[in-house]
Scaffold this motif. Structure first.
Motif, short mmCIF file in Angstrom:
data_model
loop_
_atom_site.label_atom_id
_atom_site.label_comp_id
_atom_site.label_asym_id
_atom_site.label_seq_id
_atom_site.Cartn_x
_atom_site.Cartn_y
_atom_site.Cartn_z
N ILE A 126 -25.04 31.86 66.81
CA ILE A 126 -24.70 32.91 67.78
C ILE A 126 -23.43 32.54 68.54
O ILE A 126 -22.54 33.38 68.72
N VAL A 127 -23.32 31.29 68.97
CA VAL A 127 -22.13 30.85 69.72
C VAL A 127 -20.88 31.00 68.86
O VAL A 127 -19.86 31.52 69.31
N PHE A 128 -20.94 30.53 67.61
CA PHE A 128 -19.76 30.62 66.74
C PHE A 128 -19.42 32.06 66.41
O PHE A 128 -18.24 32.42 66.33
N SER A 129 -20.43 32.91 66.22
CA SER A 129 -20.13 34.31 65.93
C SER A 129 -19.48 34.99 67.13
O SER A 129 -18.56 35.80 66.97
N LEU A 130 -19.91 34.65 68.34
CA LEU A 130 -19.27 35.20 69.54
C LEU A 130 -17.84 34.69 69.68
O LEU A 130 -16.94 35.44 70.07
N ALA A 131 -17.61 33.42 69.35
CA ALA A 131 -16.26 32.86 69.42
C ALA A 131 -15.35 33.55 68.41
O ALA A 131 -14.21 33.91 68.73
N ILE A 132 -15.82 33.75 67.19
CA ILE A 132 -15.03 34.43 66.17
C ILE A 132 -14.76 35.87 66.58
O ILE A 132 -13.65 36.39 66.41
N TRP A 133 -15.75 36.54 67.14
CA TRP A 133 -15.57 37.92 67.63
C TRP A 133 -14.49 37.96 68.71
O TRP A 133 -13.64 38.85 68.72
N GLY A 134 -14.52 36.99 69.63
CA GLY A 134 -13.53 36.94 70.69
C GLY A 134 -12.12 36.73 70.16
O GLY A 134 -11.18 37.42 70.57
N VAL A 135 -11.96 35.79 69.25
CA VAL A 135 -10.65 35.54 68.66
C VAL A 135 -10.17 36.75 67.89
O VAL A 135 -9.00 37.14 67.97
N ASP A 136 -11.06 37.39 67.16
CA ASP A 136 -10.71 38.59 66.41
C ASP A 136 -10.26 39.71 67.35
O ASP A 136 -9.29 40.41 67.07
N SER A 137 -10.96 39.87 68.46
CA SER A 137 -10.58 40.90 69.44
C SER A 137 -9.20 40.64 70.03
O SER A 137 -8.38 41.55 70.16
N VAL A 138 -8.94 39.38 70.37
CA VAL A 138 -7.63 39.02 70.92
C VAL A 138 -6.53 39.29 69.89
O VAL A 138 -5.50 39.89 70.22
N PHE A 139 -6.71 38.84 68.66
CA PHE A 139 -5.70 39.08 67.63
C PHE A 139 -5.50 40.56 67.37
O PHE A 139 -4.39 41.02 67.14
N SER A 140 -6.58 41.32 67.42
CA SER A 140 -6.46 42.76 67.22
C SER A 140 -5.60 43.40 68.30
O SER A 140 -4.73 44.23 68.01
N LYS A 141 -5.82 42.99 69.55
CA LYS A 141 -5.02 43.53 70.66
C LYS A 141 -3.57 43.09 70.55
O LYS A 141 -2.65 43.87 70.83
N VAL A 142 -3.33 41.84 70.15
CA VAL A 142 -1.96 41.33 70.00
C VAL A 142 -1.23 42.09 68.91
O VAL A 142 -0.08 42.52 69.09
#
Length: 65
Positions: free
Chosen positions: A39-55
């Motif tokens: 769960i922790v790693f999936s949340l971390a990957i989701w967060g990084v993906d969201s940041v890259f998407s916004k960038v």
């Protein structure tokens, strides 16, 4: 066909007599540990993906003006 039946019988015998199984309490705690880290790693990957998407979205907005 007899070879397959013999193989299955020997496999069950191996699992029953020669395999050291983890105690149930340890297996439960390790399962919970794996679930929490998943769960922790999936949340971390989701967060990084969201940041890259916004960038990337911001970058293309800049380019297209």
């Amino acid at each position: 066909m007899a070879g397959i039946v013999n193989y299955v019988k020997e496999s069950f015998g191996e699992l029953k007599n020669n395999v050291t199984w983890t105690p149930w309490s340890e297996a439960q705690s390790l399962t919970i540990l794996v679930a929490v880290f998943s769960i922790v790693f999936s949340l971390a990957i989701w967060g990084v993906d969201s940041v890259f998407s916004k960038v990337v979205s911001f970058y293309f907005t800049l380019i297209n003006g």
